[in-house]
Write a protein that holds these residues in place. Sequence first.
Motif, PDB file in Angstrom:
ATOM      1  N   GLY A   1      63.768  75.753  36.259  1.00 11.73           N
ATOM      2  CA  GLY A   1      64.592  74.554  36.363  1.00 11.73           C
ATOM      3  C   GLY A   1      64.185  73.675  37.530  1.00 11.73           C
ATOM      4  O   GLY A   1      64.115  72.446  37.411  1.00 11.73           O
ATOM      5  N   ALA A   2      63.906  74.314  38.672  1.00 13.52           N
ATOM      6  CA  ALA A   2      63.481  73.559  39.856  1.00 13.52           C
ATOM      7  C   ALA A   2      62.142  72.864  39.609  1.00 13.52           C
ATOM      8  O   ALA A   2      61.939  71.715  40.014  1.00 13.52           O
ATOM      9  N   PHE A   3      61.219  73.555  38.938  1.00 14.09           N
ATOM     10  CA  PHE A   3      59.910  72.959  38.660  1.00 14.09           C
ATOM     11  C   PHE A   3      60.036  71.754  37.726  1.00 14.09           C
ATOM     12  O   PHE A   3      59.450  70.694  37.979  1.00 14.09           O
TER      13      PHE A   3
ATOM     14  N   LYS B   1      61.052  56.747  39.029  1.00 13.47           N
ATOM     15  CA  LYS B   1      61.383  56.116  40.300  1.00 13.47           C
ATOM     16  C   LYS B   1      62.893  56.029  40.463  1.00 13.47           C
ATOM     17  O   LYS B   1      63.603  55.557  39.570  1.00 13.47           O
ATOM     18  N   ILE B   2      63.402  56.490  41.614  1.00  7.17           N
ATOM     19  CA  ILE B   2      64.828  56.465  41.917  1.00  7.17           C
ATOM     20  C   ILE B   2      65.091  55.450  43.024  1.00  7.17           C
ATOM     21  O   ILE B   2      64.318  55.349  43.983  1.00  7.17           O
ATOM     22  N   ASN B   3      66.186  54.699  42.892  1.00  5.33           N
ATOM     23  CA  ASN B   3      66.558  53.739  43.926  1.00  5.33           C
ATOM     24  C   ASN B   3      67.715  54.248  44.779  1.00  5.33           C
ATOM     25  O   ASN B   3      67.697  54.137  45.999  1.00  5.33           O
ATOM     26  N   ARG B   4      68.703  54.856  44.139  1.00  7.54           N
ATOM     27  CA  ARG B   4      69.867  55.354  44.868  1.00  7.54           C
ATOM     28  C   ARG B   4      69.719  56.864  45.079  1.00  7.54           C
ATOM     29  O   ARG B   4      70.273  57.688  44.344  1.00  7.54           O
ATOM     30  N   TYR B   5      68.968  57.210  46.124  1.00  2.00           N
ATOM     31  CA  TYR B   5      68.682  58.618  46.409  1.00  2.00           C
ATOM     32  C   TYR B   5      69.951  59.384  46.754  1.00  2.00           C
ATOM     33  O   TYR B   5      70.108  60.559  46.407  1.00  2.00           O
ATOM     34  N   GLY B   6      70.877  58.743  47.469  1.00  2.00           N
ATOM     35  CA  GLY B   6      72.105  59.407  47.863  1.00  2.00           C
ATOM     36  C   GLY B   6      72.962  59.804  46.671  1.00  2.00           C
ATOM     37  O   GLY B   6      73.558  60.885  46.646  1.00  2.00           O
ATOM     38  N   LEU B   7      73.030  58.940  45.670  1.00  2.00           N
ATOM     39  CA  LEU B   7      73.800  59.248  44.471  1.00  2.00           C
ATOM     40  C   LEU B   7      73.205  60.440  43.739  1.00  2.00           C
ATOM     41  O   LEU B   7      73.942  61.319  43.262  1.00  2.00           O
ATOM     42  N   LEU B   8      71.875  60.489  43.652  1.00  2.00           N
ATOM     43  CA  LEU B   8      71.210  61.641  43.035  1.00  2.00           C
ATOM     44  C   LEU B   8      71.510  62.915  43.814  1.00  2.00           C
ATOM     45  O   LEU B   8      71.793  63.971  43.228  1.00  2.00           O
ATOM     46  N   PHE B   9      71.465  62.823  45.134  1.00  2.00           N
ATOM     47  CA  PHE B   9      71.724  63.968  46.010  1.00  2.00           C
ATOM     48  C   PHE B   9      73.125  64.534  45.766  1.00  2.00           C
ATOM     49  O   PHE B   9      73.300  65.746  45.586  1.00  2.00           O
ATOM     50  N   ILE B  10      74.131  63.670  45.753  1.00  2.00           N
ATOM     51  CA  ILE B  10      75.515  64.114  45.562  1.00  2.00           C
ATOM     52  C   ILE B  10      75.730  64.656  44.149  1.00  2.00           C
ATOM     53  O   ILE B  10      76.362  65.700  43.955  1.00  2.00           O
ATOM     54  N   THR B  11      75.206  63.939  43.146  1.00  2.00           N
ATOM     55  CA  THR B  11      75.357  64.376  41.756  1.00  2.00           C
ATOM     56  C   THR B  11      74.749  65.759  41.552  1.00  2.00           C
ATOM     57  O   THR B  11      75.337  66.625  40.892  1.00  2.00           O
ATOM     58  N   ALA B  12      73.576  65.986  42.142  1.00  2.00           N
ATOM     59  CA  ALA B  12      72.923  67.292  42.026  1.00  2.00           C
ATOM     60  C   ALA B  12      73.772  68.380  42.670  1.00  2.00           C
ATOM     61  O   ALA B  12      73.872  69.497  42.152  1.00  2.00           O
TER      62      ALA B  12
ATOM     63  N   SER C   1      66.589  68.391  42.735  1.00  2.00           N
ATOM     64  CA  SER C   1      67.287  67.105  42.801  1.00  2.00           C
ATOM     65  C   SER C   1      68.011  66.903  44.118  1.00  2.00           C
ATOM     66  O   SER C   1      68.472  65.809  44.411  1.00  2.00           O
ATOM     67  N   ILE C   2      68.125  67.956  44.913  1.00  2.00           N
ATOM     68  CA  ILE C   2      68.700  67.864  46.253  1.00  2.00           C
ATOM     69  C   ILE C   2      67.601  67.678  47.294  1.00  2.00           C
ATOM     70  O   ILE C   2      67.673  66.792  48.144  1.00  2.00           O
ATOM     71  N   ASN C   3      66.572  68.501  47.226  1.00  2.00           N
ATOM     72  CA  ASN C   3      65.528  68.476  48.257  1.00  2.00           C
ATOM     73  C   ASN C   3      64.698  67.201  48.240  1.00  2.00           C
ATOM     74  O   ASN C   3      64.371  66.651  49.301  1.00  2.00           O
ATOM     75  N   VAL C   4      64.332  66.724  47.053  1.00  2.00           N
ATOM     76  CA  VAL C   4      63.478  65.531  46.967  1.00  2.00           C
ATOM     77  C   VAL C   4      64.172  64.302  47.552  1.00  2.00           C
ATOM     78  O   VAL C   4      63.603  63.614  48.418  1.00  2.00           O
ATOM     79  N   PRO C   5      65.406  63.954  47.142  1.00  2.00           N
ATOM     80  CA  PRO C   5      66.045  62.790  47.767  1.00  2.00           C
ATOM     81  C   PRO C   5      66.363  62.993  49.244  1.00  2.00           C
ATOM     82  O   PRO C   5      66.314  62.034  50.023  1.00  2.00           O
ATOM     83  N   GLU C   6      66.687  64.226  49.650  1.00  2.00           N
ATOM     84  CA  GLU C   6      66.958  64.481  51.071  1.00  2.00           C
ATOM     85  C   GLU C   6      65.746  64.122  51.923  1.00  2.00           C
ATOM     86  O   GLU C   6      65.849  63.399  52.916  1.00  2.00           O
ATOM     87  N   HIS C   7      64.578  64.615  51.545  1.00  2.00           N
ATOM     88  CA  HIS C   7      63.366  64.335  52.311  1.00  2.00           C
ATOM     89  C   HIS C   7      63.010  62.856  52.253  1.00  2.00           C
ATOM     90  O   HIS C   7      62.603  62.263  53.267  1.00  2.00           O
ATOM     91  N   THR C   8      63.176  62.239  51.092  1.00  2.00           N
ATOM     92  CA  THR C   8      62.831  60.822  50.947  1.00  2.00           C
ATOM     93  C   THR C   8      63.761  59.946  51.780  1.00  2.00           C
ATOM     94  O   THR C   8      63.323  58.962  52.391  1.00  2.00           O
ATOM     95  N   ILE C   9      65.056  60.284  51.818  1.00  2.00           N
ATOM     96  CA  ILE C   9      66.003  59.528  52.624  1.00  2.00           C
ATOM     97  C   ILE C   9      65.631  59.592  54.100  1.00  2.00           C
ATOM     98  O   ILE C   9      65.638  58.574  54.808  1.00  2.00           O
ATOM     99  N   ILE C  10      65.280  60.772  54.591  1.00  2.00           N
ATOM    100  CA  ILE C  10      64.882  60.912  55.996  1.00  2.00           C
ATOM    101  C   ILE C  10      63.634  60.085  56.282  1.00  2.00           C
ATOM    102  O   ILE C  10      63.543  59.378  57.291  1.00  2.00           O
ATOM    103  N   GLN C  11      62.658  60.160  55.385  1.00  2.00           N
ATOM    104  CA  GLN C  11      61.399  59.442  55.598  1.00  2.00           C
ATOM    105  C   GLN C  11      61.589  57.934  55.572  1.00  2.00           C
ATOM    106  O   GLN C  11      60.912  57.204  56.307  1.00  2.00           O
ATOM    107  N   LYS C  12      62.514  57.441  54.757  1.00  2.00           N
ATOM    108  CA  LYS C  12      62.683  55.998  54.609  1.00  2.00           C
ATOM    109  C   LYS C  12      63.706  55.405  55.580  1.00  2.00           C
ATOM    110  O   LYS C  12      63.698  54.196  55.816  1.00  2.00           O
TER     111      LYS C  12
END
Length: 418
Positions: free
Chosen positions: A271-273, A283-294, A327-338
């Motif tokens: 599932g993670a893969f 492409k995701i624009n609202r990373y935070g929404l994805l993070f919370i939904t996940a 779906s948690i780790n990818v937006p978390e890292h992207t939010i920090i980087q951006k």
Amino acid sequence: MEKLSVWERNFKFLFFSRIIKISADSFAFNSILWFLILSGKGAIGTALLIAVTFLPEAFLAPVTGPLMKRSTLKFWMYFSDLTRAIIVLMIPISYLNGFSPLWFVMGLMIIHSATGATYNPASITLIPQIVHEEFMQKANAILQSSSEIVKLSTVTLCGFLLTLVGPAITLMISFVLYIISGIFVLCIKYQTNQPSAKHDNAKQRGTYKAKLKRGFSLVRHHRVLFPLAIYCLFMNLAATPWEALSAIYVAEDLNGTPFIHSLLKATTGIGAFLLGFILAKVKINRYGLLFITAGIIEGTSFFITGLFTILPLVFLAAFAFGAAVSSINVPEHTIIQKSVDGDDQPQVFAIIDMIGNLALPLGSVICGYAAEALGSGKVIAIGGGIEIFAGLGILLFTRLAKAQESDLIKEKKASINM
């Protein structure tokens, strides 16, 4: 014009370093686990190994964060690989010479864990330096999905090698893998993106103590990262019952075997893969929404697993849990980087990682006693319920879900002047 791609030379070197390093970590942990068992160290030895594998890295990462600059990221990654290589070589050499007391092995593993406090924050901070901004999410997703496949395959391969040649020789294979990972790190070439003069002068005035304090202050006052860090704490608290009690749950509630437990773990990895693969394409624009939904989906999977002891349903929940991890780790890292300046990224990542991991030791103790009174299934369901309600609170009362990419850029500019 040449078409841009995430698979440029430097990202390839980082990719191979990461997957080889993860393989080496898996070989090292499983080899030392069986080394302790075969050496007669028993349950105390294995319990101590789990503790010293995770806690030193989590607590030391914020301490080493202020030492990292964008120009020294390669050094810290290579330092981690080289130190771990020496450690996994010392244990079998000492054992073959008749010296392997528990305190000696645990001491080396504390150092082994502590060096992870430098590799992970440095490698995540390195991504914006070697990958075009348009491909940051894709780069994170590729690394996330490939990591899950590597973890699955290395556990199987390591089990075969442990049976065939034993823990000592398998640890020497880890030594070779760490060296190869370090070589790939040294091959990475990049130019540091220079900040403005005003920002650069502001950074020069800070001592180590001031930089350490700045990292915590930045997370506390960041309107996107602060709720993210709080939800990370609740996520790990919710996941602790499943991590600690899943084997007991399979045996007692499902009347299953260790093979069923391993299949559940494999389903989670698949599932993670798959979600990591999808996030590398979309492409995701609202990373935070994805993070919370996940997070809410992850909590729901725990809740269903704990309340309904139906094997097919549990497998679906395990798949959803794995999908939520990516779906948690990818937006978390992207939010920090951006949303955080490059020199602050290692410290911020380490602090958020530490906040999340604070729940692990406390949660493990609590859920162990709670399982005796309520049963492992109900404790797992309670953890899922906590994650669902926490996610709804973060969704309704913070700006995390509403933040778009433009908001992250604004937060980054604001954080620079803090």
